[in-house]
Design a protein around this motif. Structure first.
Motif, short mmCIF file in Angstrom:
data_model
loop_
_atom_site.label_atom_id
_atom_site.label_comp_id
_atom_site.label_asym_id
_atom_site.label_seq_id
_atom_site.Cartn_x
_atom_site.Cartn_y
_atom_site.Cartn_z
N ARG A 68 44.81 48.43 36.03
CA ARG A 68 44.77 47.14 36.73
C ARG A 68 46.16 46.82 37.22
O ARG A 68 47.11 46.77 36.44
N GLU A 72 44.38 41.40 42.13
CA GLU A 72 43.03 41.92 41.93
C GLU A 72 42.91 43.40 42.24
O GLU A 72 41.82 43.92 42.34
N THR A 73 44.02 44.11 42.43
CA THR A 73 43.98 45.53 42.78
C THR A 73 43.74 46.37 41.53
O THR A 73 44.44 46.23 40.54
N ARG A 75 43.02 50.44 40.21
CA ARG A 75 43.05 51.88 40.53
C ARG A 75 42.28 52.62 39.45
O ARG A 75 42.41 52.31 38.27
N THR A 88 41.20 53.08 45.02
CA THR A 88 41.79 51.76 44.88
C THR A 88 40.78 50.74 45.38
O THR A 88 40.02 51.01 46.32
N TYR A 89 40.77 49.59 44.72
CA TYR A 89 39.84 48.53 45.09
C TYR A 89 40.51 47.19 44.83
O TYR A 89 41.13 46.99 43.78
N THR A 90 40.41 46.29 45.78
CA THR A 90 40.93 44.94 45.61
C THR A 90 39.76 43.99 45.59
O THR A 90 39.02 43.89 46.58
N GLU A 115 39.94 54.24 49.60
CA GLU A 115 40.18 52.80 49.61
C GLU A 115 38.85 52.09 49.77
O GLU A 115 38.28 52.04 50.86
N HIS A 117 36.06 49.07 49.79
CA HIS A 117 35.92 47.64 50.07
C HIS A 117 34.68 47.08 49.40
O HIS A 117 34.44 45.88 49.45
#
Length: 147
Positions: A68, A72-73, A75, A88-90, A115, A117
């Motif tokens: 973390r 809010e990102t 990995r 990766t996710y936000t 990446e 979404h």
């Protein structure tokens, strides 16, 4: 008289064919952004997609890979047993998201990193809420599945 009927039939068939082709083209055009192909990590590493291509990746969240970051990102890595792809996710992850669990993510593969979404957590078909398990245990009916 006969040639007039024949001519009308040909016109109706021609109009129907044009309408069919036009509707097919319009449906394809409307769906161009809604079609997301599914790929496993092994497929992604074997044939990396273009950075502009949106697709879905699926596999298991690799154990010990969740990191973390700031804000809010998040990995983590996804594996299918043959290859591992970093992700990766936000945003806010689903409640069922955890290590060694299945997941499906939608996004792009850019510079060796997926990446995402959107992240969807998967569970197997034997999942049962804890409240239901407790109720079945109280009734003496619960039979645990072999994992």
């Amino acid at each position: 008289m006969k040639s007039l009927k024949k001519q009308r039939r040909i016109q109706v068939i021609a109009v129907a064919a044009v309408a069919l082709v036009l509707s097919t083209v319009l449906i394809g055009y409307a769906m161009r952004d809604g079609i997301n192909f599914f790929r496993a990590p092994s497929q992604i590493l074997a044939e990396p997609p273009e950075p502009t291509e949106v697709f879905r990746i699926g596999g298991l969240v690799e154990e010990g890979s969740i990191v973390r970051g700031q804000g809010e990102t998040i990995r983590f890595s996804v594996t299918d047993g043959g290859a591992v792809v970093p992700v990766t996710y936000t945003g806010v992850l689903p409640d069922l998201f955890e290590e060694n669990q299945g997941m499906v993510g939608t996004g792009r593969y850019i510079n060796g990193v997926f990446e995402a979404h959107e992240i969807l957590a998967k569970h197997d078909e034997t999942y049962m809420p804890a409240e239901v398990v407790d109720a079945l245990k109280e009734q003496g009916v619960y039979k645990p599945t072999d994992s």
